[in-house]
Design a protein around this motif. Structure first.
Motif, PDB file in Angstrom:
ATOM      1  N   ARG A   1      49.847  44.689 152.578  1.00  0.00           N
ATOM      2  CA  ARG A   1      49.571  45.020 151.172  1.00  0.00           C
ATOM      3  C   ARG A   1      48.394  45.979 151.102  1.00  0.00           C
ATOM      4  O   ARG A   1      47.324  45.707 151.638  1.00  0.00           O
ATOM      5  CB  ARG A   1      49.277  43.750 150.384  1.00  0.00           C
ATOM      6  N   ARG A   2      48.603  47.124 150.447  1.00  0.00           N
ATOM      7  CA  ARG A   2      47.570  48.155 150.319  1.00  0.00           C
ATOM      8  C   ARG A   2      46.400  47.636 149.478  1.00  0.00           C
ATOM      9  O   ARG A   2      46.598  46.923 148.507  1.00  0.00           O
ATOM     10  CB  ARG A   2      48.177  49.393 149.675  1.00  0.00           C
ATOM     11  N   VAL A   3      45.180  48.004 149.867  1.00  0.00           N
ATOM     12  CA  VAL A   3      43.982  47.609 149.116  1.00  0.00           C
ATOM     13  C   VAL A   3      43.261  48.848 148.602  1.00  0.00           C
ATOM     14  O   VAL A   3      43.219  49.874 149.276  1.00  0.00           O
ATOM     15  CB  VAL A   3      43.011  46.762 149.972  1.00  0.00           C
ATOM     16  N   ASP A   4      42.729  48.733 147.378  1.00  0.00           N
ATOM     17  CA  ASP A   4      42.014  49.855 146.777  1.00  0.00           C
ATOM     18  C   ASP A   4      40.631  49.475 146.276  1.00  0.00           C
ATOM     19  O   ASP A   4      39.851  50.331 145.918  1.00  0.00           O
ATOM     20  CB  ASP A   4      42.819  50.434 145.609  1.00  0.00           C
ATOM     21  N   SER A   5      40.330  48.154 146.230  1.00  0.00           N
ATOM     22  CA  SER A   5      39.025  47.726 145.726  1.00  0.00           C
ATOM     23  C   SER A   5      38.508  46.584 146.583  1.00  0.00           C
ATOM     24  O   SER A   5      39.270  45.884 147.250  1.00  0.00           O
ATOM     25  CB  SER A   5      39.140  47.255 144.272  1.00  0.00           C
ATOM     26  N   GLU A   6      37.189  46.399 146.539  1.00  0.00           N
ATOM     27  CA  GLU A   6      36.579  45.306 147.315  1.00  0.00           C
ATOM     28  C   GLU A   6      37.057  43.950 146.809  1.00  0.00           C
ATOM     29  O   GLU A   6      37.333  43.057 147.610  1.00  0.00           O
ATOM     30  CB  GLU A   6      35.052  45.385 147.244  1.00  0.00           C
ATOM     31  N   GLU A   7      37.206  43.801 145.488  1.00  0.00           N
ATOM     32  CA  GLU A   7      37.647  42.516 144.938  1.00  0.00           C
ATOM     33  C   GLU A   7      39.049  42.167 145.436  1.00  0.00           C
ATOM     34  O   GLU A   7      39.316  41.044 145.852  1.00  0.00           O
ATOM     35  CB  GLU A   7      37.610  42.529 143.403  1.00  0.00           C
ATOM     36  N   GLY A   8      39.954  43.145 145.377  1.00  0.00           N
ATOM     37  CA  GLY A   8      41.310  42.919 145.867  1.00  0.00           C
ATOM     38  C   GLY A   8      41.329  42.642 147.352  1.00  0.00           C
ATOM     39  O   GLY A   8      42.084  41.794 147.835  1.00  0.00           O
ATOM     40  N   LEU A   9      40.469  43.337 148.085  1.00  0.00           N
ATOM     41  CA  LEU A   9      40.376  43.152 149.530  1.00  0.00           C
ATOM     42  C   LEU A   9      39.901  41.744 149.867  1.00  0.00           C
ATOM     43  O   LEU A   9      40.479  41.067 150.721  1.00  0.00           O
ATOM     44  CB  LEU A   9      39.427  44.194 150.136  1.00  0.00           C
ATOM     45  N   ILE A  10      38.871  41.273 149.193  1.00  0.00           N
ATOM     46  CA  ILE A  10      38.339  39.938 149.462  1.00  0.00           C
ATOM     47  C   ILE A  10      39.394  38.877 149.160  1.00  0.00           C
ATOM     48  O   ILE A  10      39.584  37.939 149.932  1.00  0.00           O
ATOM     49  CB  ILE A  10      37.041  39.691 148.664  1.00  0.00           C
ATOM     50  N   SER A  11      40.109  39.066 148.066  1.00  0.00           N
ATOM     51  CA  SER A  11      41.173  38.125 147.721  1.00  0.00           C
ATOM     52  C   SER A  11      42.240  38.072 148.814  1.00  0.00           C
ATOM     53  O   SER A  11      42.684  37.000 149.215  1.00  0.00           O
ATOM     54  CB  SER A  11      41.794  38.532 146.383  1.00  0.00           C
ATOM     55  N   LEU A  12      42.629  39.245 149.337  1.00  0.00           N
ATOM     56  CA  LEU A  12      43.635  39.289 150.398  1.00  0.00           C
ATOM     57  C   LEU A  12      43.091  38.724 151.710  1.00  0.00           C
ATOM     58  O   LEU A  12      43.816  38.052 152.442  1.00  0.00           O
ATOM     59  CB  LEU A  12      44.140  40.721 150.607  1.00  0.00           C
ATOM     60  N   LEU A  13      41.824  39.002 152.016  1.00  0.00           N
ATOM     61  CA  LEU A  13      41.232  38.465 153.250  1.00  0.00           C
ATOM     62  C   LEU A  13      41.153  36.944 153.185  1.00  0.00           C
ATOM     63  O   LEU A  13      41.398  36.267 154.173  1.00  0.00           O
ATOM     64  CB  LEU A  13      39.839  39.045 153.492  1.00  0.00           C
ATOM     65  N   ASN A  14      40.820  36.411 152.006  1.00  0.00           N
ATOM     66  CA  ASN A  14      40.782  34.952 151.849  1.00  0.00           C
ATOM     67  C   ASN A  14      42.172  34.372 152.042  1.00  0.00           C
ATOM     68  O   ASN A  14      42.315  33.313 152.644  1.00  0.00           O
ATOM     69  CB  ASN A  14      40.244  34.555 150.478  1.00  0.00           C
ATOM     70  N   GLY A  15      43.173  35.059 151.531  1.00  0.00           N
ATOM     71  CA  GLY A  15      44.543  34.570 151.654  1.00  0.00           C
ATOM     72  C   GLY A  15      44.625  33.125 151.222  1.00  0.00           C
ATOM     73  O   GLY A  15      44.157  32.744 150.149  1.00  0.00           O
TER      74      GLY A  15
END
Length: 159
Positions: free
Chosen positions: A84-98
């Motif tokens: 899943r492509r990431v464009d923001s730190e918030e979205g990235l953190i959410s995806l990293l947390n999974g």
């Protein structure tokens, strides 16, 4: 009896030791604050050991999954998490947390500049509990403190 020069060197060295220990403790505390951003609804929190500035990796925590992979570096840009492509730190953190479960896998697509070219590489990491990485950070801080102090005493004894 020590000469005035040796006492001055010793005092200066201890000052720098105290400054380094203070800095390491501060970095350790900031690591705990960053990892504290995980959702409190999870009983076991996880991390891959990255410190971020936007989607750019600002630092890799020693002893964490990203560091142990030897494939992620400071300055890498995270492009995708689990496809899943990431464009923001918030979205990235959410995806990293999974699912935020230690032991689960996460796949990162990172981009880095190498000799003027952009290269992309895929890295699979196993999430680690935040308590475990916190313990590792404290351990490495203690080791660094011991190394600095032993170096200072070696320098003093050589004078």
């Amino acid at each position: 009896m020590w000469s005035d020069h040796a006492v001055e060197m010793f005092t200066t060295a201890l000052f720098y030791c105290d400054e380094l220990v203070s800095q390491l403790q501060s970095e350790s505390a900031s690591t705990k604050r960053i990892e504290g951003r995980h959702s409190p609804s999870h009983e076991k929190l996880s991390t891959v050991g990255l410190m971020l500035h936007g989607c750019i990796i600002d630092d890799v925590l020693v002893g964490g999954p990203a560091y142990n992979s030897k494939n992620i570096r400071r300055g890498d840009k995270i492009i995708e998490v689990d496809g899943r492509r990431v464009d923001s730190e918030e979205g990235l953190i959410s995806l990293l947390n999974g699912c935020d479960e230690p032991g689960t896998l996460v796949t990162l697509l990172v981009e880095r500049s190498l000799e003027g070219r952009k290269i992309r590489t895929s890295v699979e990491l196993e999430r680690m509990s935040t308590a475990e990485i916190g313990d590792k950070c404290a351990f490495f801080t203690s080791i660094a403190n011991l190394k600095v102090r032993s170096y200072v005493f070696k320098c003093i004894s050589d004078t």
